[in-house]
Write a protein that holds these residues in place. Structure first.
Motif, PDB file in Angstrom:
ATOM      1  N   VAL A   1       1.503  -1.293   8.527  1.00 55.89           N
ATOM      2  CA  VAL A   1       1.208   0.085   7.540  1.00 55.89           C
ATOM      3  C   VAL A   1       0.347  -0.179   6.347  1.00 55.89           C
ATOM      4  O   VAL A   1       0.778  -1.185   5.786  1.00 55.89           O
ATOM      5  CB  VAL A   1       2.754   0.402   7.461  1.00 55.89           C
ATOM      6  CG1 VAL A   1       2.931   1.423   6.487  1.00 55.89           C
ATOM      7  CG2 VAL A   1       3.154   0.664   8.700  1.00 55.89           C
TER       8      VAL A   1
ATOM      9  N   GLU B   1      10.326   2.625   7.768  1.00 50.44           N
ATOM     10  CA  GLU B   1       9.267   2.048   8.639  1.00 50.44           C
ATOM     11  C   GLU B   1      10.081   1.102   9.354  1.00 50.44           C
ATOM     12  O   GLU B   1       9.541   0.535  10.259  1.00 50.44           O
ATOM     13  CB  GLU B   1       8.193   1.441   7.988  1.00 50.44           C
ATOM     14  CG  GLU B   1       7.247   2.732   7.666  1.00 50.44           C
ATOM     15  CD  GLU B   1       6.652   3.573   8.855  1.00 50.44           C
ATOM     16  OE1 GLU B   1       6.090   2.820   9.884  1.00 50.44           O
ATOM     17  OE2 GLU B   1       6.632   4.680   8.584  1.00 50.44           O
TER      18      GLU B   1
ATOM     19  N   THR C   1       3.016   6.473   3.676  1.00 54.67           N
ATOM     20  CA  THR C   1       2.332   5.458   4.488  1.00 54.67           C
ATOM     21  C   THR C   1       0.860   6.074   4.754  1.00 54.67           C
ATOM     22  O   THR C   1       0.509   7.310   4.574  1.00 54.67           O
ATOM     23  CB  THR C   1       2.853   5.297   5.907  1.00 54.67           C
ATOM     24  OG1 THR C   1       3.061   6.735   6.985  1.00 54.67           O
ATOM     25  CG2 THR C   1       4.482   4.588   5.752  1.00 54.67           C
TER      26      THR C   1
END
Length: 134
Positions: A105, A43, A116
């Motif tokens: 997230v 991420e 996620t």
């Protein structure tokens, strides 16, 4: 001294190192922590991590990411631990939370590993909500 919540310790170490603008931080190793860090890396919250040895014990060396510019402001702005050892929080596939209207997230621990919130919605899976990250 035994640690009651090693995942919360991981989060505190990452946030404290980021606030002090350290390039790396050492963390005691576990499989769950490695899975969480791999999601953080995917991420874009951290640069990378690699297994190492810290005082003869297995550990993880995490390289932190910072915003470009003169002052070192960490990319990892905040983490909120949701599910704790004394109070586990589980959600179904229809109840997966959105963090900051989709800007953050949520990490969900499922039977397929740590993923996620968007991946959990796409795969139609629920699980334990580990934390919110922004």
């Amino acid at each position: 001294m035994s640690m009651t919540d090693p995942v919360a310790d991981l989060f505190v170490r990452l946030l404290n190192a980021g606030r002090r603008a350290h390039p790396t931080v050492g963390i005691p190793a576990s499989r769950l922590k490695a899975n969480i860090l791999s999601v953080f890396q995917a991420e874009g919250f951290i640069q990378s991590f690699e297994p190492t040895t810290i005082n003869g014990h297995p550990g993880l060396e995490v390289k932190l990411r910072y915003h470009p510019g003169r002052e070192k402001k960490p990319i990892l702005g905040g983490i909120k631990r949701v599910s704790k050892p004394g109070h586990r929080i589980y959600v179904g596939k229809s109840d997966i939370p959105r963090v900051m209207g989709g800007l953050g997230v949520a990490l969900i621990s499922t039977s397929k590993g740590v993923i996620t919130d968007s991946e959990a919605r796409k795969n139609g899976m629920g699980g334990e909500v580990l934390c919110y990250v922004w």
